[in-house]
Design an enzyme around this catalytic site. Structure first.
Site, PDB file in Angstrom:
ATOM      1  N   LYS A  13     -30.787   4.964   0.849  1.00  0.00           N
ATOM      2  CA  LYS A  13     -30.365   5.332   1.784  1.00  0.00           C
ATOM      3  C   LYS A  13     -30.837   7.016   2.013  1.00  0.00           C
ATOM      4  O   LYS A  13     -31.428   7.123   2.995  1.00  0.00           O
ATOM      5  CB  LYS A  13     -28.689   5.632   1.789  1.00  0.00           C
ATOM      6  N   ARG A  88     -16.977   6.356   3.262  1.00  0.00           N
ATOM      7  CA  ARG A  88     -16.934   5.554   2.170  1.00  0.00           C
ATOM      8  C   ARG A  88     -15.519   4.777   2.149  1.00  0.00           C
ATOM      9  O   ARG A  88     -15.432   4.190   0.859  1.00  0.00           O
ATOM     10  CB  ARG A  88     -17.340   6.240   0.888  1.00  0.00           C
ATOM     11  N   ARG A 122     -33.769   5.993 -11.403  1.00  0.00           N
ATOM     12  CA  ARG A 122     -33.994   7.151 -10.490  1.00  0.00           C
ATOM     13  C   ARG A 122     -34.019   8.293 -11.419  1.00  0.00           C
ATOM     14  O   ARG A 122     -33.340   8.553 -12.224  1.00  0.00           O
ATOM     15  CB  ARG A 122     -32.646   7.160  -9.622  1.00  0.00           C
ATOM     16  N   ARG A 155     -29.458  11.514 -13.214  1.00  0.00           N
ATOM     17  CA  ARG A 155     -27.790  11.916 -12.654  1.00  0.00           C
ATOM     18  C   ARG A 155     -26.906  11.558 -13.674  1.00  0.00           C
ATOM     19  O   ARG A 155     -27.105   9.979 -14.124  1.00  0.00           O
ATOM     20  CB  ARG A 155     -27.779  11.224 -11.236  1.00  0.00           C
ATOM     21  N   ARG A 166     -19.490   2.608 -10.445  1.00  0.00           N
ATOM     22  CA  ARG A 166     -19.729   2.699  -8.837  1.00  0.00           C
ATOM     23  C   ARG A 166     -19.900   1.361  -8.090  1.00  0.00           C
ATOM     24  O   ARG A 166     -19.646   1.441  -7.032  1.00  0.00           O
ATOM     25  CB  ARG A 166     -20.848   3.642  -8.915  1.00  0.00           C
TER      26      ARG A 166
HETATM   27  P1  ADP Z   1     -29.208   5.944  -2.312  1.00  0.00           P
HETATM   28  O1  ADP Z   1     -29.244   7.070  -1.528  1.00  0.00           O
HETATM   29  O2  ADP Z   1     -28.838   4.760  -1.135  1.00  0.00           O
HETATM   30  O3  ADP Z   1     -28.136   5.975  -3.498  1.00  0.00           O
HETATM   31  P2  ADP Z   1     -31.813   6.583  -3.262  1.00  0.00           P
HETATM   32  O4  ADP Z   1     -32.645   6.699  -1.903  1.00  0.00           O
HETATM   33  O5  ADP Z   1     -31.582   7.663  -4.041  1.00  0.00           O
HETATM   34  O6  ADP Z   1     -30.584   5.587  -2.899  1.00  0.00           O
HETATM   35  O7  ADP Z   1     -32.684   5.318  -3.905  1.00  0.00           O
HETATM   36  C1  ADP Z   1     -32.378   4.956  -5.351  1.00  0.00           C
HETATM   37  C2  ADP Z   1     -33.411   4.821  -6.203  1.00  0.00           C
HETATM   38  O8  ADP Z   1     -34.317   3.609  -5.577  1.00  0.00           O
HETATM   39  C3  ADP Z   1     -34.300   5.946  -6.252  1.00  0.00           C
HETATM   40  O9  ADP Z   1     -34.925   6.407  -7.467  1.00  0.00           O
HETATM   41  C4  ADP Z   1     -35.779   5.803  -5.168  1.00  0.00           C
HETATM   42  O10 ADP Z   1     -36.918   6.249  -5.455  1.00  0.00           O
HETATM   43  C5  ADP Z   1     -35.837   4.165  -5.384  1.00  0.00           C
HETATM   44  N1  ADP Z   1     -36.011   3.378  -4.106  1.00  0.00           N
HETATM   45  C6  ADP Z   1     -35.447   3.965  -2.738  1.00  0.00           C
HETATM   46  N2  ADP Z   1     -35.887   2.911  -1.824  1.00  0.00           N
HETATM   47  C7  ADP Z   1     -36.791   1.955  -2.434  1.00  0.00           C
HETATM   48  C8  ADP Z   1     -37.318   0.724  -1.894  1.00  0.00           C
HETATM   49  N3  ADP Z   1     -37.382   0.432  -0.919  1.00  0.00           N
HETATM   50  N4  ADP Z   1     -37.815  -0.034  -3.264  1.00  0.00           N
HETATM   51  C9  ADP Z   1     -37.791   0.627  -4.205  1.00  0.00           C
HETATM   52  N5  ADP Z   1     -37.459   1.705  -4.794  1.00  0.00           N
HETATM   53  C10 ADP Z   1     -36.801   2.225  -3.989  1.00  0.00           C
HETATM   54  P1  AMP Z   2     -23.913   9.724  -3.728  1.00  0.00           P
HETATM   55  O1  AMP Z   2     -25.087  10.830  -3.932  1.00  0.00           O
HETATM   56  O2  AMP Z   2     -23.815   9.264  -1.923  1.00  0.00           O
HETATM   57  O3  AMP Z   2     -24.534   8.557  -4.687  1.00  0.00           O
HETATM   58  O4  AMP Z   2     -22.360  10.129  -4.157  1.00  0.00           O
HETATM   59  C1  AMP Z   2     -22.413  10.614  -5.286  1.00  0.00           C
HETATM   60  C2  AMP Z   2     -20.960  10.824  -5.573  1.00  0.00           C
HETATM   61  O5  AMP Z   2     -20.409  11.948  -4.805  1.00  0.00           O
HETATM   62  C3  AMP Z   2     -20.081   9.655  -5.438  1.00  0.00           C
HETATM   63  O6  AMP Z   2     -20.026   8.550  -6.672  1.00  0.00           O
HETATM   64  C4  AMP Z   2     -18.536  10.349  -5.268  1.00  0.00           C
HETATM   65  O7  AMP Z   2     -18.192  10.545  -6.580  1.00  0.00           O
HETATM   66  C5  AMP Z   2     -18.824  11.337  -4.472  1.00  0.00           C
HETATM   67  N1  AMP Z   2     -19.024  11.254  -3.060  1.00  0.00           N
HETATM   68  C6  AMP Z   2     -20.029  11.178  -2.262  1.00  0.00           C
HETATM   69  N2  AMP Z   2     -19.671  10.790  -0.877  1.00  0.00           N
HETATM   70  C7  AMP Z   2     -18.279  10.569  -0.898  1.00  0.00           C
HETATM   71  C8  AMP Z   2     -17.376  10.240  -0.010  1.00  0.00           C
HETATM   72  N3  AMP Z   2     -17.578   9.837   1.095  1.00  0.00           N
HETATM   73  N4  AMP Z   2     -16.247   9.824  -0.438  1.00  0.00           N
HETATM   74  C9  AMP Z   2     -15.834  10.346  -1.834  1.00  0.00           C
HETATM   75  N5  AMP Z   2     -16.697  10.386  -2.757  1.00  0.00           N
HETATM   76  C10 AMP Z   2     -17.826  10.688  -2.297  1.00  0.00           C
END
Ligand code: ADP
Ligand code: AMP
Length: 212
Positions: A13, A88, A122, A155, A166
């Site tokens: 995302k 969420r 990641r 992270r 998660r």
């Molecule tokens: P989210 O925001 O949904 O938690 P991220 O955008 O941080 O996900 O992506 C999670 C991991 O997957 C990152 O390390 C990113 O570089 C990788 N990634 C994102 N999109 C793709 C894809 N289409 N194919 C392979 N790896 C991806």
């Molecule tokens: P994310 O970067 O979206 O993966 O979010 C990382 C962490 O932030 C989550 O696992 C939650 O602990 C907190 N968080 C982010 N967005 C929300 C939300 N909308 N509601 C509650 N916790 C959140």
């Protein structure tokens, strides 16, 4: 164009939102990034949420809703926004309706196996939040951000125990939003088991078709 990017952690995302934000010139609002900013700046809110986030729990609704309500009051979001990681919970989605109306919800769909591979590889640049992947989007120099040169980190919530937790939290608390938005006819499911450039193109098309 008020977009919500819905989907499990690690779906891509944030990666997609950065490009869509740039293309359509609308802000990318990631609640995870906002909370991480508070932790980095050692604010009171940051202190409240750090251990919750590290364990992969959700921050309480009221805190999260208030943070988003304030963020959407800023002038850059008047012509639209991408919400990434919010809402969420059903309660958050209902609260959002009271201060802003989403126009489309893109549901990022992928298998658990793919989620785990994406999350465990990641790496992020702590100062800018830029996101890399050790296999799918590696930096030019191993372990270093391409732009700032700073050392990349994992992270705390991308450790294996936190990932499993998660995923459970996602299924229990967030997945019900799929039905919530389907019933409102706002849901656009998208299979994201494809390279980032293809995901971007598909989201772009979807947004263009929807806003014309
Ligand atoms: P989210 O925001 O949904 O938690 P991220 O955008 O941080 O996900 O992506 C999670 C991991 O997957 C990152 O390390 C990113 O570089 C990788 N990634 C994102 N999109 C793709 C894809 N289409 N194919 C392979 N790896 C991806
Ligand atoms: P994310 O970067 O979206 O993966 O979010 C990382 C962490 O932030 C989550 O696992 C939650 O602990 C907190 N968080 C982010 N967005 C929300 C939300 N909308 N509601 C509650 N916790 C959140």
């Amino acid at each position: 164009m008020n977009l919500i990017f819905l989907g499990p952690p690690g779906a891509g995302k944030g990666t997609t939102a950065v490009k869509i934000s740039d293309f359509f010139q609308i802000p990318h609002i990631s609640t995870g990034d906002l909370f991480r900013g508070h932790i980095k700046n050692q604010t009171e809110l940051g202190r409240q949420v750090k251990s919750i986030m590290d364990q992969g729990e959700l921050v309480p609704d009221e805190i999260t809703i208030e943070m988003v309500r304030q963020r959407l009051r800023e002038p850059d979001s008047t012509k639209g926004y991408i919400l990434d990681g919010f809402p969420r919970t059903i309660h958050q989605a209902e609260a959002l309706e009271s201060f802003s109306r989403p126009t489309a919800v893109i549901d990022f769909e992928l298998r658990d196996e793919t989620i785990i591979r994406r999350l465990s590889g990641r790496r992020i640049a702590p100062s800018s939040g830029r996101v890399y992947h050790i296999d799918f989007n590696p930096p030019k120099v191993e372990g270093r951000c391409d732009v700032t040169g700073e050392e990349l980190i994992q992270r705390p919530d991308d450790r294996p125990e936190a990932i499993q937790h998660r995923l459970k939290v996602y299924k229990k608390r967030t997945a019900p939003l799929i039905d919530f938005y389907r019933k409102k006819e706002l849901l656009f499911p998208l299979n994201v088991e494809k390279p980032p450039s293809e995901v971007f193109e598909e989201v772009k098309k979807l947004v263009q078709n929807h806003s014309s």
